[in-house]
Design a protein around this motif. Structure first.
Motif, short mmCIF file in Angstrom:
data_model
loop_
_atom_site.label_atom_id
_atom_site.label_comp_id
_atom_site.label_asym_id
_atom_site.label_seq_id
_atom_site.Cartn_x
_atom_site.Cartn_y
_atom_site.Cartn_z
N GLU A 146 0.75 -1.03 0.10
CA GLU A 146 0.02 0.13 0.41
C GLU A 146 0.95 0.96 0.12
O GLU A 146 0.33 2.15 -0.92
CB GLU A 146 -0.55 0.21 1.04
CG GLU A 146 -2.09 0.91 1.19
CD GLU A 146 -2.93 0.92 2.93
OE1 GLU A 146 -3.54 2.07 2.90
OE2 GLU A 146 -3.53 -0.44 2.77
N HIS A 165 0.90 4.53 -2.59
CA HIS A 165 1.26 5.46 -2.31
C HIS A 165 1.99 6.27 -2.97
O HIS A 165 2.28 7.75 -3.85
CB HIS A 165 0.54 5.82 -1.04
CG HIS A 165 0.67 7.32 -0.69
ND1 HIS A 165 -0.35 7.69 -1.12
CD2 HIS A 165 1.21 8.08 0.16
CE1 HIS A 165 -0.87 8.88 -0.53
NE2 HIS A 165 0.59 8.98 0.39
N GLN A 176 -2.49 16.27 2.30
CA GLN A 176 -2.70 15.34 2.91
C GLN A 176 -2.65 13.67 2.67
O GLN A 176 -2.63 12.93 2.39
CB GLN A 176 -4.56 15.07 1.80
CG GLN A 176 -5.53 15.88 2.28
CD GLN A 176 -5.18 17.60 1.69
OE1 GLN A 176 -4.00 17.49 1.01
NE2 GLN A 176 -6.19 18.26 1.52
N SER A 177 -1.21 14.61 0.96
CA SER A 177 -0.79 13.38 0.63
C SER A 177 0.13 12.90 2.29
O SER A 177 0.56 11.26 2.24
CB SER A 177 0.13 13.37 -0.55
OG SER A 177 1.48 13.29 -0.42
N GLU A 214 -0.47 12.97 5.15
CA GLU A 214 -0.95 12.51 6.27
C GLU A 214 -1.05 10.88 6.14
O GLU A 214 -0.82 9.48 6.54
CB GLU A 214 -2.15 13.30 6.32
CG GLU A 214 -2.43 14.30 7.42
CD GLU A 214 -3.43 14.66 7.01
OE1 GLU A 214 -4.26 15.32 6.42
OE2 GLU A 214 -3.19 15.75 7.48
N LYS A 215 -2.12 10.74 4.54
CA LYS A 215 -1.94 9.44 4.16
C LYS A 215 -0.86 8.51 4.84
O LYS A 215 -0.85 7.34 4.76
CB LYS A 215 -2.12 9.47 2.70
CG LYS A 215 -2.75 7.79 1.90
CD LYS A 215 -3.96 7.56 1.53
CE LYS A 215 -3.75 6.33 1.23
NZ LYS A 215 -3.85 5.64 -0.29
N GLU A 217 0.03 7.49 7.91
CA GLU A 217 -0.31 7.04 8.03
C GLU A 217 -0.49 5.49 8.38
O GLU A 217 -0.35 4.76 9.19
CB GLU A 217 -2.53 7.13 7.99
CG GLU A 217 -3.06 6.50 8.59
CD GLU A 217 -3.84 5.14 8.06
OE1 GLU A 217 -4.64 4.30 7.98
OE2 GLU A 217 -4.21 5.46 6.71
#
Lengths: 616, 575
Positions: free
Chosen positions: A231, A235, A254-255, A257-258, A261
């Motif tokens: 994953e 990304h 946002q990128s 943050e993902k 995570e």
């Protein structure tokens, strides 16, 4: 990643080969037995050598296994001499030492012979396999390649082959030695003391329990780790390739943050997998130490009771240390072999693909190709149930020009695929100079054509070689003449190395337009009767475009040409226009005929080539 | 690689504890043979069975302690190494996030991806290996030597001879083997290249009927690789047997000389047995180290690649200043802008000046390499201009925060790029809080509503990675919708209509005209028909303005423009 396997190292395999962690689920083959058998078939020609390897491995291991016992005898002699007080019998010890030295020498020698012979067996086998796959690729229809990515095919020729070669080189002999060691050690131990042997073997279930429990627990974490890693990589790939968009739309936060995570999840699964599989070494070490202590104690007691000799205890300690090792090693090898068989299976899948229908045996060929082309009731579709071309009939005479028109992606390559017989027709036939193309040899059929496409394919080599690709055995003079005719000679000579300039892998050292000129020169050199041209020069500056246009016109003289047309002049002057949309040929005729028909072509013509008021 | 280890800082204590626990574990391991020697020399010699049992129990205790230490070390090492990987990964990703297009061009996107993924995984794996194995090896080695010396100093001279011999053997084989390993890598690459060329050039190869030629190329590469592989495996195959031989001969020597020392009363039999085991431990740790040293160069290569990324400083930095509000909206102005790609000798754009205001459409046309796309990419400040001024809404772009600047822009790139997620997600990418109505409206204007409604799931249909389940034209329309939903002040269309058929193209442009309203619109185009009706057409030729004006004006006074038109339209249509 395993630290287990490195403990003893591969027997001389070097740094190759990916070790599997304990509990890391191996890739499974669909048909293990069949694939295994088939792979063994490739080893058959090397039977004699394999037998040598087998014998060498067994001998080397046996010599290695006997030596602790003999060394133990020396210790016993020392001990006796020491305790009895008459001094040590050095003559006897010297004899033992010489024996030992000889055994060790032989053991190492045979170990080397085994590696030495296996090196050529393994590599030759893979060589044959690689060659077979490559030959096979040459016989596969384009359908096969169009249906999958190049990377996928490439990985079967490289990665999977590597995997097989490493296993053949290392794991196979390791398996033999491990098995022989296991049996040999047990036998040696039994000859020394059945009681002690029983004690050591009693620790065996313990190590099996430890291994399975740890493997079971770590497996789920390895699976999770693999998933998160996939994953995360996905990304990263997406964000990097879409970098410009991410920036333009201000989505960096946002990128990130993902990413964070997923990265956290990866960390969580990662350290757990690593830790749990990492405990196997201390645990197994402890089990081994339990055996060691028991042997020391029980052996000690037995020695005081004169049941066994002190040297036997020493030998036994060495044996018990060697005892657990082959077991874990065999477990590892089982995994490695599984993933190898899976690799082999993928390779065999390629070998089992249906090939192109073989060339007609009594092949005919036009003596002096003129270039008359006819489609007679041709039907074709990439999928049986989705016909793109239905009952198409066209007739093109020598020297005529056929313009193929339509929006981008309308499937213009389909025609090329059919003309050159990259794909087979569903019905009808295509003839050249009246001869059905299926009755010609593919090679001869294709040599009638010259192709200049927008997707210029050049290979890593000199410019001379790239032009010379058009005809085998072309002389220097012919190559230069072709370059001159293609208006390429001038730019080639301005390059520092001229015709000897080596194009790099992506051919980024010359411009797109220059590449196209080279492909034109290549086609000129080939001197084909029929041409397939792509006029699109969108990625080329105006000046080069002009050259290309001149060169193409030069090339088209007196040849039947199929032109993927973008220029109005070409289209208007064409003898036949084929209008394509969404993969099918929807209209055909001359410019006037089609305009009069008022269909798709008329629409296209009006929107593209005349100005409109409402346009932006 | 050492440089990268500073990112392990948060785990410094964990690493220290790993060292400590490993040290304790080694002590336990090393203590066992000594205890065994006691069993032999005291217990067996005197026949004291209770003593043997006692020492045996003690040995078990020591072994258990050793195991616990080892598990603790394993736990900490796993956390430290995984954490290190996590930190490194985060660092690299954030760092790359700040890169401009130039840095991307410099290292290559594919290479950056590998560096962030595979290279870091590689380092992480080697780190855990180092924390577990490489730490043990020297400790065992040193500890083993100390214990061996304590057992009998005299016998240590054997080790003094054996160890250098062993080290030399390893060194010699590695010296021969490692260059060959490198050669193999090169040859594997060559083989892959031949196969890749064969795959990509399949149609050409077959149409020129050169299969046999390609087969020869492949066979040569295959043969070359095989020959080298056989050679390297034959050499490396000698490594283990030689090491075993040295070790075994050392054993023989120890027993021989040890026997003499026992005879002379310098040591006891148990000491000899312990000494033998220590010698084994020392030599095994040396071999282990040698295996490590083969791994390190590979990790080293990865480390260098990562370091390269981290040491690359992004060229564009945000300003700290708050920009003065000018009250202008939808204005882009180039004042004598010249731009060199970093390191380039020739400028990609020189002396560009023009101004486009709200509601105006400015089209840019020119051949390949004329600088059209470059011009567009200067506006969102993907690159910094070399000289001159570039103003957006009256403010120099360098005086704006990148985020502020880009929030005013709706870019539709040349290569339509979608992300994994639903169609709605992809359109919403332009405006995070867009309502469903806004999304649908944008899709309608972009002429995408039709095909979206035909897809299974409609707006919730999932786009696979790279957008492989939609066609080129559909991708372009979605990426236009994505820019539209943003309702930006400035629209940048970088040759965004190329994959559309003519009817859609026309409909789309008509709908756009209404939608863009007061925004500034810049369009890069290839087709004259696309630009003909713009308020202003800029003709670029080799990075210079070859004409600015309306279609009619340019037909009058720009030769380059006339040439472009002539190549696309027929005579009567120009007139």
């Amino acid at each position: 990643m395993s630290d287990k396997k490195e403990r003893r190292g591969h027997s001389g395999g070097g740094p190759f080969g990916g070790p599997h962690g304990p509990g890391m689920p191996p890739e499974k083959a669909k048909d293990f037995k069949g694939t295994f058998k088939r792979l063994s078939g490739y080893l058959r020609p090397h039977q004699g050598k394999l037998l040598t390897v087998l014998i060498a491995a067994i001998l080397s291991t046996i010599f290695g296994i006997v030596s602790p016992k003999i060394l133990g005898d020396a210790t016993t002699l020392l001990y006796r001499g020491y305790t009895s007080g008459d001094g040590i019998d050095f003559v006897a010890i010297q004899k033992i030492m010489l024996w030992l030295g000889g055994l060790y020498l032989l053991s190492s020698l045979f170990a080397y012979i085994q590696q030495y012979v296996m090196a050529s067996v393994a590599q030759r086998t893979v060589y044959d396999l690689r060659k077979e796959v490559n030959d096979k690729l040459g016989r596969l229809p384009l359908k096969y390649f169009d249906a999958r990515t190049h990377g996928e095919t490439l990985s079967r020729v490289t990665n999977d082959m590597d995997n097989i070669s490493n296993t053949l080189q290392q794991s196979l002999t390791q398996m033999i030695t491990s098995a022989v060691t296991l049996v040999g050690v047990v036998i040696m131990m039994l000859t020394i003391s059945p009681l002690l042997t029983l004690v050591v073997i009693l620790t065996l279930p313990l190590s099996i329990i430890v291994t399975t429990v740890v493997a079971k627990r770590s497996q789920q974490h390895f699976v999770a780790q693999q998933k998160h890693l996939g994953e995360l990589n996905g990304h990263v790939e997406e964000m990097y390739t879409g970098h410009k968009i991410v920036k333009a739309f201000g989505r960096e936060r946002q990128s990130a943050e993902k990413f964070e995570e997923v990265n956290n999840r990866l960390f969580d699964a990662g350290w757990r997998a690593q830790f749990i599989s990492g405990t196997i070494m201390p645990l197994m070490g402890f089990v081994g130490n339990i055996g060691y202590v028991i042997v020391s104690v029980v052996g000690g007691v037995l020695v005081t009771r004169r049941a066994i000799e002190i040297g036997d205890v020493q030998a036994f300690i060495q044996y018990s240390r060697q005892f657990t090792q082959p077991i874990t090693q065999l477990a590892n090898i089982a995994n490695v072999i599984q993933s190898t068989i899976a690799s082999a299976e993928r390779v065999f899948e390629v070998l089992d693909e249906t090939e192109e229908t073989p060339d007609a045996s009594a092949a005919s060929k036009p003596d002096r190709p003129r270039g008359d082309v006819a489609f007679e009731h041709v039907s074709f579709g990439y999928h049986e149930d989705q016909l793109l071309i239905k009952d198409m009939n066209i007739e093109v005479k020598q020297g005529q020009t056929v313009a193929i028109v339509g929006p981008t992606g309308a499937g213009k390559t389909t025609l090329i695929n059919l003309l050159m017989r990259f794909y087979e027709l569903n019905a009808g036939r295509i003839t050249i100079d009246g001869i059905d193309i299926t009755s010609m040899k593919r090679g001869e059929l294709r040599s009638l054509f010259g192709m200049v496409l927008q997707d210029t394919w050049l290979f890593n080599g000199t410019i001379r070689d790239n032009i010379g690709y058009g005809r085998e055995g072309a002389t220097e003079e012919e190559i230069v003449q072709a370059a001159v005719a293609a208006h390429a000679d001038h730019f080639i000579r301005t390059l520092p190395e001229g015709y000897d300039t080596v194009l790099n892998e992506e051919a980024t050292n010359i411009s797109q337009g220059q590449k196209q000129l080279l492909t034109i020169a290549r086609a000129i050199l080939a001197n084909p009767a029929i041409l397939i041209l792509d006029e699109a020069t969108s990625s080329v500056d105006t000046r080069t475009e002009m050259y290309i246009q001149h060169a193409m016109n030069e090339l088209m003289k007196n040849r039947t040409s199929f032109v993927i047309a973008h220029r109005l002049s070409t289209i208007k002057e064409a003898d036949l226009i084929l209008v394509m949309n969404q993969g099918s040929i929807i209209e055909q005729g001359t410019h006037e005929e089609l305009l009069a028909a008022g269909g798709f072509y008329a629409d296209l013509y009006n929107s593209q080539f005349s100005s409109r008021k409402e346009a932006v | 690689m050492l440089k990268l280890f500073r990112y392990m800082q948060p785990y410094r204590n964990a690493v220290l504890m790993v060292l400590l626990f490993t040290f304790l574990q080694c002590l336990a391991e090393l203590y066992l043979p000594t205890l065994m020697a006691d069993i032999v020399d005291i217990g067996i010699l005197t026949g004291d069975i209770p003593y043997i049992w006692r020492v045996g129990g003690f040995m078990l205790l020591v072994a258990a302690l050793g195991m616990l230490c080892s598990i603790a070390a394993s736990y900490l090492a796993a956390k430290a190494a995984s954490g290190y990987g996590q930190i490194l990964r985060g660092r690299v990703f954030t760092h790359v996030g700040n890169f401009t297009l130039h840095e991307f061009d410099k290292l290559g996107t594919a290479s950056l991806i590998t560096r962030t993924t595979n290279d870091i995984t590689q380092i992480q794996q080697v780190t855990i290996m180092m924390l577990r194995m490489m730490v043990i090896a020297p400790l065992m080695c040193v500890g083993g030597i100390i214990m061996a010396v304590s057992r009998d100093t005299g016998l240590t001279s054997v080790l003094l001879i054996v160890l250098p011999v062993l080290a030399l053997a390893i060194f010699l084989i590695a010296k021969k083997g490692i260059p060959l390993f490198k050669a193999i890598q090169v040859k594997i690459d060559t083989l892959s290249r031949v196969v890749r060329e064969n795959l990509t050039g399949m149609r050409v190869i077959r149409s020129f009927n050169r299969m046999s030629h390609e087969k020869v190329r492949f066979n040569d590469a295959n043969e070359d690789l095989t020959a080298t592989s056989i050679k390297v495996n034959k050499i490396m195959g000698a490594m283990m047997p030689i090491m075993m031989l040295v070790m075994n001969f050392a054993t023989v020597a120890i027993v021989w000389f040890g026997g003499h020392r026992i005879n002379a009363g310098h040591m006891m039999v148990g000491d000899l047995m312990a000494f033998l085991q220590y010698a084994m431990m020392i030599m095994f740790s040396l071999i282990m180290l040698s295996v490590m040293f083969v791994m390190i160069p590979r990790a080293q290569a990865s480390a260098v690649r990562i370091q390269e990324v981290l040491s690359l400083v992004p060229e564009i930095k945000d300003t700290d200043k708050e920009p003065a509000a000018t009250g202008q909206k939808g204005v882009v102005e180039f004042e004598d802008v010249t731009f060199y790609y970093p390191g380039a000798e020739e400028p990609a754009l020189s002396n560009i000046s023009f101004r486009t205001g709200p509601g105006e459409i400015t089209a840019i046309i020119g051949g390949t390499g004329s600088g059209k796309s470059t011009l567009i990419s200067l506006i969102p400040r993907f690159y910094d201009i070399t000289s001159g001024r570039l103003l957006v809404d009256g403010v120099d772009v360098r005086d704006l925060k990148q985020e502020q600047l880009r929030s005013r822009i709706g870019l539709v790139p040349q290569k339509a790029l979608l992300f994994t997620g639903t169609i709605a997600d992809n359109i919403r990418y332009g405006k995070e809080d867009a309502s469903m109505e806004e999304i649908q409206h944008a899709a309608e204007v972009a002429q995408a509503a039709d095909f979206i409604s035909k897809m299974e799931g409609g707006y919730e249909a999932v786009i696979s990675q790279g957008g492989s389940n939609v066609s080129g034209g559909q991708k372009q329309r979605l990426s236009i919708a994505r820019a539209l939903v943003r309702k930006p002040e400035i629209y940048l269309f970088d040759d965004s209509f190329s994959a559309l058929d003519f009817k859609t193209d026309a409909k789309l442009r008509a709908a756009l005209r209404e939608e863009t309203g007061d925004a500034a619109v810049l369009i890069v185009a290839q087709r004259v028909s696309t630009v003909m009706d713009a308020d202003r057409i800029i003709v670029l030729d080799e990075g210079r303005v070859a004409g600015i004006g309306t279609h009619a004006e340019l037909m009058e006074n720009s030769r380059v423009y006339r040439e472009i038109v002539a190549s696309q339209l027929s005579e009567e249509e120009i007139a």
